[in-house]
Scaffold this motif. Structure first.
Motif, PDB file in Angstrom:
ATOM      1  N   LEU A 160      22.625  13.024  -2.894  1.00 21.41           N
ATOM      2  CA  LEU A 160      21.054  13.233  -2.354  1.00 21.41           C
ATOM      3  C   LEU A 160      20.449  12.283  -3.385  1.00 21.41           C
ATOM      4  O   LEU A 160      20.472  12.743  -4.512  1.00 21.41           O
ATOM      5  CB  LEU A 160      20.584  14.487  -2.241  1.00 21.41           C
ATOM      6  N   ILE A 161      19.761  11.110  -2.985  1.00 20.68           N
ATOM      7  CA  ILE A 161      18.790  10.494  -4.131  1.00 20.68           C
ATOM      8  C   ILE A 161      17.440  10.384  -3.564  1.00 20.68           C
ATOM      9  O   ILE A 161      17.228  10.180  -2.415  1.00 20.68           O
ATOM     10  CB  ILE A 161      19.361   8.952  -4.007  1.00 20.68           C
ATOM     11  N   GLN A 162      16.774  10.873  -4.308  1.00 20.20           N
ATOM     12  CA  GLN A 162      15.209  10.950  -4.047  1.00 20.20           C
ATOM     13  C   GLN A 162      14.461   9.950  -4.415  1.00 20.20           C
ATOM     14  O   GLN A 162      14.688   9.624  -5.638  1.00 20.20           O
ATOM     15  CB  GLN A 162      14.340  12.265  -4.489  1.00 20.20           C
ATOM     16  N   ASN A 163      13.676   9.155  -3.651  1.00 17.86           N
ATOM     17  CA  ASN A 163      12.864   8.152  -4.203  1.00 17.86           C
ATOM     18  C   ASN A 163      11.529   8.575  -4.497  1.00 17.86           C
ATOM     19  O   ASN A 163      10.412   8.747  -3.596  1.00 17.86           O
ATOM     20  CB  ASN A 163      12.650   7.002  -3.088  1.00 17.86           C
ATOM     21  N   SER A 164      11.577   8.976  -5.701  1.00 15.37           N
ATOM     22  CA  SER A 164      10.147   9.782  -6.188  1.00 15.37           C
ATOM     23  C   SER A 164       9.295   8.626  -6.744  1.00 15.37           C
ATOM     24  O   SER A 164       9.284   7.539  -6.155  1.00 15.37           O
ATOM     25  CB  SER A 164      10.618  10.671  -7.296  1.00 15.37           C
ATOM     26  N   ALA A 165       8.554   8.725  -7.840  1.00 14.48           N
ATOM     27  CA  ALA A 165       7.843   8.100  -8.468  1.00 14.48           C
ATOM     28  C   ALA A 165       7.625   8.360  -9.941  1.00 14.48           C
ATOM     29  O   ALA A 165       7.507   9.515 -10.230  1.00 14.48           O
ATOM     30  CB  ALA A 165       6.387   7.881  -7.773  1.00 14.48           C
ATOM     31  N   GLY A 166       7.416   7.070 -10.762  1.00 13.08           N
ATOM     32  CA  GLY A 166       6.574   7.625 -12.101  1.00 13.08           C
ATOM     33  C   GLY A 166       5.509   8.520 -12.133  1.00 13.08           C
ATOM     34  O   GLY A 166       5.379   9.221 -13.186  1.00 13.08           O
ATOM     35  N   MET A 167       4.772   8.398 -10.906  1.00 16.32           N
ATOM     36  CA  MET A 167       3.621   9.198 -11.055  1.00 16.32           C
ATOM     37  C   MET A 167       4.032  10.642 -10.820  1.00 16.32           C
ATOM     38  O   MET A 167       3.099  11.585 -10.774  1.00 16.32           O
ATOM     39  CB  MET A 167       2.758   8.816 -10.391  1.00 16.32           C
ATOM     40  N   GLY A 168       5.185  10.822 -10.819  1.00 12.66           N
ATOM     41  CA  GLY A 168       5.823  12.224 -10.328  1.00 12.66           C
ATOM     42  C   GLY A 168       5.876  12.979 -11.887  1.00 12.66           C
ATOM     43  O   GLY A 168       5.998  14.291 -11.975  1.00 12.66           O
ATOM     44  N   LEU A 169       5.614  12.258 -12.984  1.00 15.62           N
ATOM     45  CA  LEU A 169       5.424  12.711 -14.359  1.00 15.62           C
ATOM     46  C   LEU A 169       4.116  12.242 -15.099  1.00 15.62           C
ATOM     47  O   LEU A 169       3.568  13.270 -15.596  1.00 15.62           O
ATOM     48  CB  LEU A 169       6.697  12.286 -15.204  1.00 15.62           C
ATOM     49  N   VAL A 170       3.858  11.126 -14.702  1.00 12.86           N
ATOM     50  CA  VAL A 170       2.499  10.687 -15.496  1.00 12.86           C
ATOM     51  C   VAL A 170       1.829  10.135 -14.544  1.00 12.86           C
ATOM     52  O   VAL A 170       1.981   9.306 -13.545  1.00 12.86           O
ATOM     53  CB  VAL A 170       2.996   9.273 -16.495  1.00 12.86           C
ATOM     54  N   THR A 171       0.327  10.599 -14.298  1.00 12.84           N
ATOM     55  CA  THR A 171      -0.653  10.381 -13.287  1.00 12.84           C
ATOM     56  C   THR A 171      -1.282   9.251 -13.807  1.00 12.84           C
ATOM     57  O   THR A 171      -1.291   8.811 -15.009  1.00 12.84           O
ATOM     58  CB  THR A 171      -1.485  11.630 -13.096  1.00 12.84           C
ATOM     59  N   LEU A 172      -2.151   8.737 -12.648  1.00 10.55           N
ATOM     60  CA  LEU A 172      -2.994   7.636 -12.811  1.00 10.55           C
ATOM     61  C   LEU A 172      -4.233   7.935 -11.937  1.00 10.55           C
ATOM     62  O   LEU A 172      -4.242   8.554 -11.172  1.00 10.55           O
ATOM     63  CB  LEU A 172      -2.349   6.267 -12.123  1.00 10.55           C
ATOM     64  N   PRO A 173      -5.378   7.445 -12.495  1.00  7.32           N
ATOM     65  CA  PRO A 173      -6.603   7.939 -11.695  1.00  7.32           C
ATOM     66  C   PRO A 173      -6.645   7.197 -10.260  1.00  7.32           C
ATOM     67  O   PRO A 173      -6.076   6.211  -9.933  1.00  7.32           O
ATOM     68  CB  PRO A 173      -7.921   6.968 -12.386  1.00  7.32           C
ATOM     69  N   THR A 174      -7.182   8.188  -9.436  1.00  8.19           N
ATOM     70  CA  THR A 174      -7.468   7.874  -7.959  1.00  8.19           C
ATOM     71  C   THR A 174      -6.050   8.014  -7.302  1.00  8.19           C
ATOM     72  O   THR A 174      -6.155   7.984  -5.850  1.00  8.19           O
ATOM     73  CB  THR A 174      -7.859   6.343  -7.514  1.00  8.19           C
ATOM     74  N   PHE A 175      -4.974   8.794  -7.991  1.00  2.00           N
ATOM     75  CA  PHE A 175      -3.990   9.020  -7.540  1.00  2.00           C
ATOM     76  C   PHE A 175      -3.541  10.499  -7.529  1.00  2.00           C
ATOM     77  O   PHE A 175      -2.433  10.888  -7.663  1.00  2.00           O
ATOM     78  CB  PHE A 175      -2.701   8.249  -7.936  1.00  2.00           C
ATOM     79  N   ALA A 176      -4.469  11.277  -7.719  1.00  2.00           N
ATOM     80  CA  ALA A 176      -4.434  12.833  -7.727  1.00  2.00           C
ATOM     81  C   ALA A 176      -3.503  13.651  -6.720  1.00  2.00           C
ATOM     82  O   ALA A 176      -2.412  14.107  -7.061  1.00  2.00           O
ATOM     83  CB  ALA A 176      -5.777  13.561  -7.898  1.00  2.00           C
ATOM     84  N   PHE A 177      -3.728  13.216  -5.495  1.00  2.00           N
ATOM     85  CA  PHE A 177      -2.849  13.901  -4.511  1.00  2.00           C
ATOM     86  C   PHE A 177      -1.334  13.309  -4.237  1.00  2.00           C
ATOM     87  O   PHE A 177      -0.620  13.821  -4.123  1.00  2.00           O
ATOM     88  CB  PHE A 177      -3.579  13.942  -3.020  1.00  2.00           C
ATOM     89  N   TYR A 178      -1.388  11.954  -4.514  1.00  2.00           N
ATOM     90  CA  TYR A 178       0.090  11.333  -4.380  1.00  2.00           C
ATOM     91  C   TYR A 178       0.781  11.740  -5.540  1.00  2.00           C
ATOM     92  O   TYR A 178       1.927  12.220  -5.365  1.00  2.00           O
ATOM     93  CB  TYR A 178      -0.206   9.842  -4.783  1.00  2.00           C
ATOM     94  N   SER A 179       0.236  11.866  -6.646  1.00  2.00           N
ATOM     95  CA  SER A 179       0.886  12.322  -7.848  1.00  2.00           C
ATOM     96  C   SER A 179       1.385  13.575  -7.448  1.00  2.00           C
ATOM     97  O   SER A 179       2.321  14.072  -8.251  1.00  2.00           O
ATOM     98  CB  SER A 179       0.339  12.097  -9.200  1.00  2.00           C
ATOM     99  N   SER A 180       0.287  14.452  -7.298  1.00  2.00           N
ATOM    100  CA  SER A 180       0.841  15.887  -6.783  1.00  2.00           C
ATOM    101  C   SER A 180       1.722  16.011  -6.140  1.00  2.00           C
ATOM    102  O   SER A 180       2.584  16.735  -6.146  1.00  2.00           O
ATOM    103  CB  SER A 180      -0.670  16.637  -6.345  1.00  2.00           C
ATOM    104  N   SER A 181       1.900  15.377  -4.954  1.00  2.00           N
ATOM    105  CA  SER A 181       3.105  15.316  -4.082  1.00  2.00           C
ATOM    106  C   SER A 181       4.341  15.034  -4.634  1.00  2.00           C
ATOM    107  O   SER A 181       5.510  15.637  -4.457  1.00  2.00           O
ATOM    108  CB  SER A 181       2.831  14.524  -2.894  1.00  2.00           C
ATOM    109  N   LYS A 182       4.355  13.848  -5.532  1.00  2.00           N
ATOM    110  CA  LYS A 182       5.533  13.715  -6.455  1.00  2.00           C
ATOM    111  C   LYS A 182       5.811  14.900  -7.466  1.00  2.00           C
ATOM    112  O   LYS A 182       6.991  15.013  -7.637  1.00  2.00           O
ATOM    113  CB  LYS A 182       5.317  12.274  -6.795  1.00  2.00           C
ATOM    114  N   HIS A 183       4.808  15.434  -8.037  1.00  2.00           N
ATOM    115  CA  HIS A 183       5.243  16.437  -9.045  1.00  2.00           C
ATOM    116  C   HIS A 183       5.874  17.486  -8.384  1.00  2.00           C
ATOM    117  O   HIS A 183       6.833  17.994  -8.765  1.00  2.00           O
ATOM    118  CB  HIS A 183       3.844  16.776  -9.646  1.00  2.00           C
ATOM    119  N   ALA A 184       5.208  17.874  -7.104  1.00  2.00           N
ATOM    120  CA  ALA A 184       5.988  19.040  -6.317  1.00  2.00           C
ATOM    121  C   ALA A 184       7.336  18.720  -5.955  1.00  2.00           C
ATOM    122  O   ALA A 184       8.140  19.464  -6.073  1.00  2.00           O
ATOM    123  CB  ALA A 184       5.005  19.051  -5.145  1.00  2.00           C
TER     124      ALA A 184
END
Length: 296
Positions: free
Chosen positions: A137-161
């Motif tokens: 199983l390979i998840q295509n997550s994102a760097g923002m799953g660990l390090v956030t950027l402005p205007t990506f609060a909810f996208y980052s949150s979904s990847k953090h989750a």
């Protein structure tokens, strides 16, 4: 087809990493179950391969019933699934105060709950349907799953989750099941992502101000307007997605894969800075946790 060829189930194959991964797997002689919300998008692509090598299915990952049906159809046609590339997702961009709740929830239904549903069915399938038992199983997550950027609060949150879910799931697996999980945290890569980004209207308090959110929004507007213009993305330092996909394929072949793969110099740099900041704060304030035990 060779009896040793693997079967991939890939979500979100309409473009980007999903499509590039499907193309590479097929070139390697593997078989692919390509899933997406609008199967007709892949008509020309699928026509290049024999039916014995590719199966295109409708799948909206926000609908649990469609997830189970896709796995069932994959088994009916190919007999097993060896690799699941959990790729479907999109980004909502906007200030944390400005993104409407219903917009953020809709994205979470795909990026988090959809990915969770696919992950759960993948693990069950690998354990209970595959003979011999096991799978990747390979998840295509994102760097923002660990390090956030402005205007990506909810996208980052979904990847953090998703990162929290994936790490926990990996810890729970019985090693005898031969199931391997890796979360790929990608940085910036050149893809046709203009259709996978939703820009929310600017919050009045931030509009035109000298703040990081406004600067990021202006940058994203230029990027989305650039759309598929590869040169515009290259100017911003984005990397080659086709080369990244080769690394994802290589990852799928490792006998002892990492829990996380940081893919892209930018995300490696950002995570190292994040670790350094976290270490600095832990060192500076560790003593605040002294003497917190109950007095006897």
């Amino acid at each position: 087809m060779s009896s040793s060829s693997r079967v991939w189930l890939i979500t979100g194959t309409s473009s980007g990493f999903g499509l590039e991964t499907a193309r590479l797997a097929l070139a390697k002689g593997d078989r692919v179950v390509a899933t997406l919300r609008r199967p007709e998008v892949l008509n020309d692509f699928a026509a290049q391969y024999p039916a014995s090598q590719i199966l295109v299915l409708r799948l909206d990952v926000s609908k649990p019933g469609e997830i189970k049906e896709a796995f069932a159809q994959a088994k009916a046609v190919f007999g097993r699934i060896d690799v699941v590339f959990n790729n479907a997702g999109y980004a909502v961009v906007g200030e944390a105060e400005g993104v409407p709740a219903e917009t953020a929830r809709a994205m979470f239904n795909v990026n988090y709950w959809g990915a969770v549903g696919v992950s759960q069915e993948a693990v069950r399938f690998f354990r209970e349907e595959n003979v011999p038992q096991g799978g990747r199983l390979i998840q295509n997550s994102a760097g923002m799953g660990l390090v956030t950027l402005p205007t990506f609060a909810f996208y980052s949150s979904s990847k953090h989750a998703l990162e929290g879910f994936t790490e926990t799931l990996e810890k729970e697996l019985d090693p005898t099941w031969n199931i391997k999980i890796t979360s790929v945290l990608c940085g910036g890569f050149v893809t046709d992502f203009s259709g996978s980004v939703q820009l929310s209207p600017p919050h009045p308090a931030y509009k035109g101000g000298a703040n990081a959110a406004t600067a990021m929004r202006e940058g994203m507007l230029k990027l989305v307007d650039a759309g598929t213009r590869v040169e515009e993305q290259k100017k911003l330092g984005f990397s080659d997605a086709s080369k990244a996909v080769k690394k994802i394929y290589e990852l799928s072949e490792l006998t002892s894969p990492p829990l996380r793969l940081l893919l892209g110099k930018d995300v490696n740099r950002g995570v190292r800075q994040y670790i350094a900041q976290l270490t600095k704060e832990a060192d500076a304030y560790e003593s605040w946790s002294d003497n917190l035990e109950y007095d006897h």
